[in-house]
Structures are given as structure tokens and as C-alpha cells.
Design an enzyme around this catalytic site. Sequence first.
Site, PDB file in Angstrom:
ATOM      1  N   LYS A  87      -9.405   6.666   2.404  1.00  0.00           N
ATOM      2  CA  LYS A  87      -8.507   5.962   1.481  1.00  0.00           C
ATOM      3  C   LYS A  87      -8.042   6.932   0.394  1.00  0.00           C
ATOM      4  O   LYS A  87      -8.862   7.574  -0.277  1.00  0.00           O
ATOM      5  CB  LYS A  87      -9.229   4.773   0.860  1.00  0.00           C
ATOM      6  CG  LYS A  87      -8.333   3.622   0.459  1.00  0.00           C
ATOM      7  CD  LYS A  87      -9.173   2.414   0.039  1.00  0.00           C
ATOM      8  CE  LYS A  87      -8.342   1.201  -0.240  1.00  0.00           C
ATOM      9  NZ  LYS A  87      -9.139   0.082  -0.763  1.00  0.00           N
TER      10      LYS A  87
HETATM   11  O1  G3P Z   1      -9.511  -2.638  -2.546  1.00  0.00           O
HETATM   12  C1  G3P Z   1      -8.148  -2.621  -2.794  1.00  0.00           C
HETATM   13  C2  G3P Z   1      -7.670  -3.909  -3.411  1.00  0.00           C
HETATM   14  O2  G3P Z   1      -7.811  -4.960  -2.480  1.00  0.00           O
HETATM   15  C3  G3P Z   1      -8.375  -4.245  -4.705  1.00  0.00           C
HETATM   16  O3  G3P Z   1      -7.776  -5.360  -5.231  1.00  0.00           O
HETATM   17  O4  G3P Z   1      -6.930  -6.212  -7.402  1.00  0.00           O
HETATM   18  O5  G3P Z   1      -8.882  -7.311  -6.278  1.00  0.00           O
HETATM   19  O6  G3P Z   1      -9.169  -5.051  -7.321  1.00  0.00           O
HETATM   20  P1  G3P Z   1      -8.231  -6.013  -6.619  1.00  0.00           P
END
Ligand code: G3P
Length: 218
Positions: A87
Site C-alpha cells: 500500500k
Molecule cells: O484503510 C483505508 C481507509 O479505509 C481508512 O478509512 O477514513 O475509516 O480511516 P477511514
Amino acid sequence: MKFFVDTADLEEIREAADMGILDGVTTNPSLMAKQGISGKQNILDHYKRICEITDGDVSAEVISTDFDGMMEEAMVLKDIAPNIVIKIPMIRDGVKALSALSGKGIKTNCTLIFSAGQAILAAKAGATYLSPFMGRIDDISWDSDLLLEEIAEIYEIQEMDTEILAASIRSPLHIVKAARLGAHVVTCPLKAILGLLNHPLTDIGLEKFLADHRKANS
Ligand code: G3P
């Protein structure tokens, strides 16, 4: 559409796998920290444990922000398991790393995507997956539908084969929208996936079926 879970919580990953709906896992440094995973070897060991739960792609994010550092980390991460995906954040050296890793046949997931321009660049660099962050866009009153729609349209017109991996999912509705707008993958907390189950008329209907059965067979 593939279902990935967005977590470093082994129990959550196992629960999704047990349901038979797990196609892969995405993690990020915040999710790893949330599980209290720290230290280089502990982090590598944790990714290995995740890869032992699923044969699906598992995204492991680099910490370095310079090209050499990203490549050095990627060479270590890729050896954890065959289903490890590297990633990489959408920054200048990240684009260079995406291109170099693509040239080596190493799968990548370009993360922290918030614009169609970034999506074009990631696909140009050969990213395997692209992670537009729906929830964080909606969190600031922008419209993640518009972003996903634009990316899907451009990828189709330009015949770009990077897979759209809808990320930062906050609700079942985000999953439905991602599916409707052409995402190839959605990565979410298991809670959002389980939320797809819920409808009051299903509960009411099942209760009626069982009540009628009980009445007829009493
Ligand atoms: O892992 C990437 C993404 O899905 C993170 O999203 O905004 O829930 O931290 P968030």
C-alpha cells in the site's frame, strides 16, 4: 464486487472469513496502531498472521515517504506471503514506487485518493488497486458519489485496468453506492457489511412465517 475488511483486528477478519464473504484485507498504520502492533518485527509478524487467515489480497502500507525507503520496505513486505499487496500513498515518490513495483510484477494499492486526477496518475503508474476514501470526503460535505462516478467513467473510457477499491466506508449505504457506481472492491469494517443485513420487514416477515408454522403445527 469483492468484499475486503478494513482492519488489523484478527478476530474481525476471522469473523468475516467464517461468514464466507471475505475476499481480502486492507490495513493502514492507524489500524495497526489501534491494535497495539508496534515494532518492525511485530508488525511483520502481524501481517503474516493476517495472511494465514485469508488467501485474498492483504494490503500492508509502507511508512517511508521517500522512494528508496518505500522500495526497501516493499521488498521486505512482499516476502511475508504471496498475497501481500504493497500500500503506497499518493505522493510524488509514491507514484515512482508504484511504477517501479508494477515493473517488478508486485501488486500495489494506491491509497489516500481524493480526486480523479490522482486516480489517473495511480493507474498510469500501474497501481493494482486504487483507494478513494469515500467516508472522509463525505465527512467534509463533499460528495463521494461524484468522485467514484468520475473515476469509474475515466477508467472505462481510458481502458485503465487498475481496480477501484472503495475505502473509508462508514455505512452499508456506502457499500451500496460503491457497488452501484462500479467499484471492483469495497473495503470496510465488518460492522458496515453486517449492516447490509438489516431491514425491519425481513424481521417482521420471518416472525410471521415462524408464528404461522408454530400455529399450524401445534
Ligand atoms: O484503510 C483505508 C481507509 O479505509 C481508512 O478509512 O477514513 O475509516 O480511516 P477511514
